[in-house]
Structure formats: structure tokens, C-alpha cells
Scaffold this active site. Structure first.
Site, PDB file in Angstrom:
ATOM      1  N   PRO A 224     -40.929 -26.990  -8.284  1.00  0.00           N
ATOM      2  CA  PRO A 224     -40.345 -26.140  -7.519  1.00  0.00           C
ATOM      3  C   PRO A 224     -40.251 -25.256  -8.654  1.00  0.00           C
ATOM      4  CG  PRO A 224     -39.507 -28.183  -7.087  1.00  0.00           C
ATOM      5  CD  PRO A 224     -40.552 -28.282  -8.073  1.00  0.00           C
ATOM      6  N   PRO A 225     -39.733 -23.990  -8.423  1.00  0.00           N
ATOM      7  CA  PRO A 225     -39.174 -22.762  -9.273  1.00  0.00           C
ATOM      8  C   PRO A 225     -38.054 -23.431 -10.236  1.00  0.00           C
ATOM      9  CG  PRO A 225     -39.377 -21.708  -7.002  1.00  0.00           C
ATOM     10  CD  PRO A 225     -39.594 -23.522  -6.837  1.00  0.00           C
ATOM     11  N   GLY A 226     -38.179 -22.932 -11.517  1.00  0.00           N
ATOM     12  CA  GLY A 226     -36.987 -23.196 -12.372  1.00  0.00           C
ATOM     13  C   GLY A 226     -36.749 -24.724 -12.915  1.00  0.00           C
ATOM     14  N   THR A 227     -38.145 -25.442 -12.743  1.00  0.00           N
ATOM     15  CA  THR A 227     -38.174 -26.743 -13.256  1.00  0.00           C
ATOM     16  C   THR A 227     -38.627 -27.065 -14.666  1.00  0.00           C
ATOM     17  OG1 THR A 227     -40.281 -27.004 -12.050  1.00  0.00           O
ATOM     18  CG2 THR A 227     -38.366 -28.225 -10.974  1.00  0.00           C
ATOM     19  N   LYS A 229     -42.113 -25.487 -15.912  1.00  0.00           N
ATOM     20  CA  LYS A 229     -43.525 -25.441 -15.931  1.00  0.00           C
ATOM     21  C   LYS A 229     -43.839 -24.285 -17.266  1.00  0.00           C
ATOM     22  CE  LYS A 229     -43.957 -23.863 -11.711  1.00  0.00           C
ATOM     23  NZ  LYS A 229     -42.537 -23.949 -11.328  1.00  0.00           N
ATOM     24  N   HIS A 448      -9.535 -26.821   9.957  1.00  0.00           N
ATOM     25  CA  HIS A 448     -11.031 -27.154  10.139  1.00  0.00           C
ATOM     26  C   HIS A 448     -11.449 -27.955   8.763  1.00  0.00           C
ATOM     27  CE1 HIS A 448     -15.308 -26.182  11.408  1.00  0.00           C
ATOM     28  NE2 HIS A 448     -15.678 -26.322  10.044  1.00  0.00           N
ATOM     29  N   GLU A 449     -11.210 -27.530   7.720  1.00  0.00           N
ATOM     30  CA  GLU A 449     -11.625 -28.370   6.519  1.00  0.00           C
ATOM     31  C   GLU A 449     -11.042 -29.449   6.267  1.00  0.00           C
ATOM     32  OE1 GLU A 449     -14.133 -27.347   5.067  1.00  0.00           O
ATOM     33  OE2 GLU A 449     -14.074 -25.167   5.841  1.00  0.00           O
ATOM     34  N   HIS A 452     -12.841 -31.870   8.393  1.00  0.00           N
ATOM     35  CA  HIS A 452     -14.023 -32.633   7.507  1.00  0.00           C
ATOM     36  C   HIS A 452     -13.520 -33.710   6.513  1.00  0.00           C
ATOM     37  CE1 HIS A 452     -17.193 -29.697   9.038  1.00  0.00           C
ATOM     38  NE2 HIS A 452     -16.708 -28.804   8.694  1.00  0.00           N
ATOM     39  N   ASP A 524     -22.060 -25.658  10.873  1.00  0.00           N
ATOM     40  CA  ASP A 524     -21.960 -27.024  10.891  1.00  0.00           C
ATOM     41  C   ASP A 524     -22.872 -27.507  11.872  1.00  0.00           C
ATOM     42  OD1 ASP A 524     -19.994 -27.016   9.173  1.00  0.00           O
ATOM     43  OD2 ASP A 524     -18.337 -27.246  10.520  1.00  0.00           O
TER      44      ASP A 524
END
Length: 669
Positions: A224-227, A229, A448-449, A452, A524
Site C-alpha cells: 500500500p502507499p506509504g509503507t 517501498k 448520540h455519542e 455509542h 453509522d
């Protein structure tokens, strides 16, 4: 520039004239009548040059001319005046009439001679347009040859129109400065071990040749990008001790036909001249895309010609040993199969997102450059647990963002609070403290929060809550609840069901306590829909659908479903039933703990941000205990010893299923 030079040349060579231009009338009254004219020279039939004598013909010096230099100052027969004439015939007639009128004897008439003279600057100016055109063509050719023309490279010399077929190569030798080594790369130990085999072979080929082994022609770095390479390729260049030639895949593409294959030939020719050597092609998917895709030009496409030349150079009739080709891409699925066969890119080295131990090593590298208020290991162990799913580039961004936050606060050292703020900034975006929110909306977001948080607290397989906030952020809407997910490799049906209930906790809290629902649960519901469809249609959890899997294509180009309309109706019905079942259970949990949920919501309205310690005071200890060390425990305690570290890696794992996101679970309102 050429015209300016000519003008300067004319002004320097033929500066201001010493002679004075007069009219014929002045000539007649002030020169001819006093007898000062010695003779006249007609130049090019257009200009009459008047030569004056030292003393007048009548020997009278009393009639010195008014407005003309004194004769005593004039040398004998000196050219001092001139005037223009229309034609020679008319001038001669006027001169003869003037002399007759003055009573001059015909024997004493002023002698007139004729001369043809060349004025150099006028002749040069006649050729000025031609010289200007030739000079412009010469200047443009030099500029293009220097690299500012077609295929230019900012004066690099090898990218001009006359060298357009040559590849623009970044060459790194063993004496180069600012090199990167394997010690600077962390989180990909297996990839480093594989790529070191190429370096060892190039340094000591006899060891392998004695056993009859052949060096692999190339390796493809996939991830993936940013790993890391490209960083790993730079480290290979620093460790190899052999010439390292790097080029981007897009550098082969040009507007001219045949330039791409020519640059491929030039690249491999230079690599063979300094063999043993390593070639690194970054973003090889620019030219390595499968032939026959993405164009209507068929086999004569310039990109396909470039790919064909690359295939021949890597394993064709004229290949020679000693050149290893490394390439990096994050899209291996679109590469041509001929490029991936043994003999070309023999190996695909996978560089995935790091696990918790890999993240800890990456944090160690970047934290050494920062001024911290504690040991780097204290931060690296806790931050590694706090950032599941982060790649190396994300970790570098977090460290830099923490330093910026500390600098903005006029702090002399970076603390853990700065790192937590940096992670919130990376995940959720900037805080929008000036966002205008009504009291009713703010109350809705708080409940709401809180829904959760409370629902997740009383579910066995829910992730441990890190914090819940109602501070608006850029990408996290009006508030979010953040969890520290364990990086499970496998997910059970019960775990996914509890995660669904926790995600629906916000909507259930709005309905039960406030008595009305809002649009805040849109994100959600998206997650719930995707998660439930995956359970029914991909993972085979549904008895009605059976042990069938219909994964969705990632490119979204699927025109027809791989199942019948009847099967699709069964899938839709199952998904609705499962979501309704989860929502019913969530509503019952909210009604059971209604008072505690209201206390959490009111506390959230007061403090805006609540951590797990605040929930413990209201809700008490969680009724479920993890059998193994979770990422949240590591975040709080760090790695106590190597045994527990290994246990945390095995128990908490290194990544969820491929269909489950690894990022910290952010549930926006």
C-alpha cells in the site's frame, strides 16, 4: 539582443557627426557670398559636402559670418558643413544662378566634384532582419540542446531535443553523500531480508555460482502507499556498494513515438557498462499495465512498445548477467503477466502495513529526532498500540504534527498529550471550535455519542473505548467516539454482531431518550450496511444464502451481479432481518442503562471530551475481561517484557480480515 548590439555598434563606430547641417539659403548667404567655399563634393548624389577655406576669396576678414565659426579657427579646405539635395541637375542650376547673382566671375565658380561612398552601418542594417533570424535559430537550438526545449529537464543537459532518446537516470555510487541504510528502515524485516539476497549476490557472486545458482533477474516491491517501498530501495542503494540507477516509470513516456523504447535501451546499456549494478523503476505501473487495456490504439500504443522493450531487455536474446531490476508499485493487479513471470520479476516482495512491533520500531526511528519529555521507548510502545493500521508515512506525519502542536503552544518539549492531539488531527481533521451549533443540536450529538460509548461498554466483543468527544472536526462531523481496536486476523459472527450493535448505539439513544431521530447516524448506517452485507454475501454466515461468497470488485466496474435476482432478494431480506435484530438488542441495552447514559451525555456537554477514566466513574468496571493483553492495555502500560510483547502480538494480532478496516474505529455523529 542582436538588434541592440547593432545599434550600439553603429553608435560607437559612427558617433555624433562633427559637421553641421545647413540649408541651401544659409549656404548661399553665409558661405558662398563671403567667398569661404573652397569646393563642394556631392556624395552618392544626395548630400553636398561643403569644404571651407581658411581665408575668404576676397581676402576680407571683416565680414565674418554671423552664427558660423570664425575662419581663423577653420583649417584650410576643411569639411565643416553639409546639406541634402534633391537631384544633381537642380543643385547645379541653383548653384550657378546663385553665383551669377553674386557677380562671381565664371572662372572663380566653386568647383563641384562627385564621389560614391559606402556607409557601413547602413549596409549592416540592411542585413539586420536576416542576421536576427539566424541568431534566433542558433540561440533556440543551443537552449534546446541544453535541456530547456522539448523533453527538457531544467538544464540537466541530457534531456534536450538532441538527446531526447536518452533516459534521465539518477545514479548513486558507493561514494554518494546522504545515503539511506537498512538501519533507517523499520517495520519490514522480512522484506529487508529478501532484498538483501540481491545485495549479497552482487557483492559476492562466486559463493552462489559455485553451487550453480543464478541470481534472480528482478524483484517487485508491492504494498500500500506509504509503507516504505521507495525508502527500502534507497536503503538498498546505500547498502549495495554497487552502482544504483533509479528512474520513474513516467520518465519513459514522451510525446514522440519511439522515445520510450529508446530510453529503456539507454538505461540498460548504461547499467551493463557499470555491471554489476541495480536498476530501480519506481511506479512501474505507468508502463507495465497489462497490454490491451486502457486505450484504443491497439498494439501500436507507445506505452505498449515501451513495455515490450522492457520485457526484451530483462529476459531476451541479448541479455547479460550482472544487472538486477527492482521495481515498486501499489497496483500489482494491473501489471502485465509477462512482466511477472519467472525470469523477469522472479519475486514479489510484499511490504504490508506494519504490525504493532513494526510500528514501535518505526516510532523509535522518528522519535530520536524529537525533543521529548520522556524516553523514546515510553512513547513508541504506547503510540504503537494507539495507531493500528498506520503506515510508515502516517507515523512520520504523526511525529511531525506533534512537534508542530508543541511549537504552537510555546512548549520546550513534546508530551504524550501532543501526540494524542496529533493522532486526532490525522484521523479526524482540524478542530472547528468556531462552528456555530445550536444548543438542541449539541444536546443531540452528546446523547448520540453517549449511546455509542454506553452500548459498547456493555458488549463483550466491542472494542475498548479510548475517548468520546463532541468537538466538531474536519472529517468527523460534529463528534466522534474513538476506540483502540485489537488487530484481529479473524472475526467471528458474534464479534461482528456486537460491532453492529455498538455502531447503532447512537441512533438507539436518540430514539429512546430524545424521542426523535436525526441525520447524524448516516455514517453509522453506511458502516452497518456494508458490514452486514459482507457477513451474508461474502463470509457465508447466513444459513439461507448458504456457503457462498460474492465479493464485490474493488474497481466498481461490475456490470452484472454474479447471482440471480432471487438470490439477491434473499440476501436483501437477510440483511434487513439481521440489522433489525441488532437494533432491537441495542434499544434494549439503551433502555436498561438509560440513567447512566443520560449522566454520560450531561458530563459530555460539560467537559466536551471524556476518556475511559471518566466512564469508569459513572459506569463502573466493564463486566467483561479480556483473556489476553489488548492494544488499550499496551497503550496504558507499554510493553512490560518480551514475553508479554509476543503474547500481545499473538493475541491482539496484526491486522483484521481483509474486509475489515484497520484504522482506529471512529464513529462520527
Amino acid at each position: 539582443m542582436l538588434v541592440i548590439g547593432l545599434l550600439l555598434f553603429s553608435s560607437l563606430s559612427f558617433g555624433p557627426r562633427e559637421q553641421k547641417q545647413i540649408s541651401f539659403q544659409e549656404f548661399k548667404n553665409k558661405l558662398l557670398e563671403p567667398g569661404l567655399v573652397d569646393h563642394i563634393v556631392i556624395s552618392n548624389k544626395s548630400v553636398a559636402k561643403v569644404y571651407v577655406r581658411n581665408t575668404p576669396r576676397n581676402q576680407s576678414t571683416d565680414g565674418a559670418m554671423e552664427g558660423i565659426d570664425s575662419p581663423s579657427k577653420v583649417n584650410t579646405s576643411q569639411y565643416k558643413y553639409y546639406f541634402n539635395i534633391g537631384s544633381v541637375e537642380s543643385f547645379e542650376e541653383k548653384l550657378e544662378e546663385a553665383q551669377e547673382a553674386l557677380g562671381i566671375d565664371p572662372h572663380d565658380y566653386v568647383p563641384v566634384t562627385y564621389a560614391s561612398e559606402m556607409v557601413w552601418y547602413q549596409e549592416i542594417m540592411r542585413f539586420a532582419p536576416t542576421l536576427l533570424l539566424l541568431g534566433s535559430l542558433w540561440y533556440m537550438s543551443r537552449r534546446m540542446q541544453g535541456g530547456l526545449g522539448v523533453g527538457g529537464g531544467g538544464g540537466k543537459g541530457a534531456r534536450g531535443i538532441f538527446n531526447i532518446g536518452k533516459a534521465h537516470i539518477n545514479k548513486v555510487d558507493k561514494n554518494a553523500k546522504n545515503k539511506v541504510f537498512f538501519n533507517d528502515v523499520a517495520g519490514c524485516d522480512e522484506a529487508k531480508q529478501e532484498i538483501m539476497e540481491f545485495v549479497h549476490f552482487l557483492k559476492n557472486p562466486k559463493k552462489y555460482e559455485e553451487l550453480g545458482a543464478k541470481i534472480p533477474k528482478g524483484a517487485l516491491l508491492v504494498g500500500p502507499p506509504g509503507t516504505g517501498k521507495t525508502l527500502l530501495a534507497k536503503a538498498t542503494a546505500g547498502e549495495s556498494g554497487v552502482p544504483f540507477l533509479s528512474i520513474s516509470g513516467s520518465d519513459f513516456m514522451e510525446m514522440f513515438v519511439g522515445v520510450g523504447p529508446s530510453r529503456v535501451r539507454n538505461l540498460f546499456q548504461e547499467a551493463r557498462q557499470c555491471a554489476p549494478s541495480i536498476i530501480f523503476i519506481d511506479e512501474i505501473d505507468a508502463i507495465g499495465r497489462a497490454r490491451g487495456r486502457g486505450g484504443f490504439s491497439g498494439s501500436n500504443d507507445e506505452r505498449e512498445s515501451t513495455l515490450n522493450q522492457l520485457l526484451v531487455e530483462m529476459d531476451g536474446f541479448g541479455t547479460t548477467a550482472g544487472v538486477v531490476v527492482l521495481a515498486g508499485t501499489n497496483r500489482p493487479d494491473i501489471l502485465d503477466k509477462a512482466l511477472l513471470r519467472p525470469g523477469r520479476f522472479d519475486r514479489q516482495i510484499s511490504i504490508d502495513k506494519p504490525d504493532i512491533k513494526g510500528r514501535e520500531q518505526i516510532f523509535q526511528i522518528y522519535l530520536k529526532k524529537l525533543k521529548l519529555d520522556n524516553e523514546p521507548s515510553y512513547f513508541s510502545q504506547r503510540l504503537a498500540a494507539l495507531t493500528p493500521g498506520f503506515a510508515g508515512a502516517d507515523i512520520a506525519n504523526v511525529c511531525n504534527e506533534a512537534a508542530l502542536i508543541a511549537a504552537r503552544g510555546e512548549k520546550t518539549k513534546i508530551t504524550m498529550e501532543h501526540f494524542e492531539g496529533a493522532i486526532d488531527r490525522v484521523i479526524g481533521g482540524l478542530e472547528k471550535k468556531n462552528k456555530v451549533i445550536s444548543k438542541l443540536e449539541r444536546r443531540t450529538v452528546a446523547y448520540h455519542e453517549a449511546g455509542h460509548a454506553v452500548v459498547g461498554w456493555f458488549l463483550e466483543h466491542a472494542e475498548p473505548l479510548l475517548k468520546v468527544t463532541i468537538v466538531p472536526r474536519g472529517t468527523a462531523a460534529l463528534g466522534f467516539a474513538q476506540y483502540v481496536p485489537s488487530e484481529n486476523l479473524l472475526m467471528t459472527k458474534e464479534q461482528l454482531f456486537d460491532m453492529t450493535c455498538m455502531t447503532l448505539g447512537g441512533r438507539a439513544a436518540e430514539q429512546v431518550i430524545l424521542g426523535k431521530i436525526s441525520t447524524g447516524a448516516q455514517n453509522d448506517l453506511e458502516k452497518v450496511t456494508k458490514m452486514t452485507y459482507a457477513q451474508v454475501a461474502v463470509y457465508g454466515f447466513s444459513e439461507k444464502v448458504g456457503l457462498l461468497s460474492f465479493p464485490q470488485r474493488e474497481d466498481g466496474m461490475e456490470m452484472t451481479k454474479p447471482y440471480s435476482s432471487k438470490t439477491g432478494a434473499i440476501i436483501d431480506t437477510e440483511v434487513r432481518e439481521w440489522v433489525n435484530k441488532a437494533y432491537t438488542r441495542t434499544v434494549s441495552l439503551v433502555e436498561e442503562h438509560k440513567e447512566k447514559l443520560s449522566q454520560i451525555a450531561e458530563l459530555l456537554l460539560k467537559k466536551e471530551v471524556l476518556h475511559q477514566e471518566d466512564l469508569l466513574k459513572v459506569l463502573g468496571e466493564r463486566p467483561f475481561k479480556a483473556a489476553e493483553m489488548t492494544n488499550y492495555d499496551i497503550f496504558k502500560l507499554g510493553f512490560e517484557d518480551e514475553a508479554k510483547t509476543g503474547q500481545a502480538e499473538q493475541g491482539s494480532g496484526s491486522g483484521e480480515d481483509s474486509q475489515t478496516p484497520l484504522e482506529p474505529d471512529v464513529v462520527p455523529a
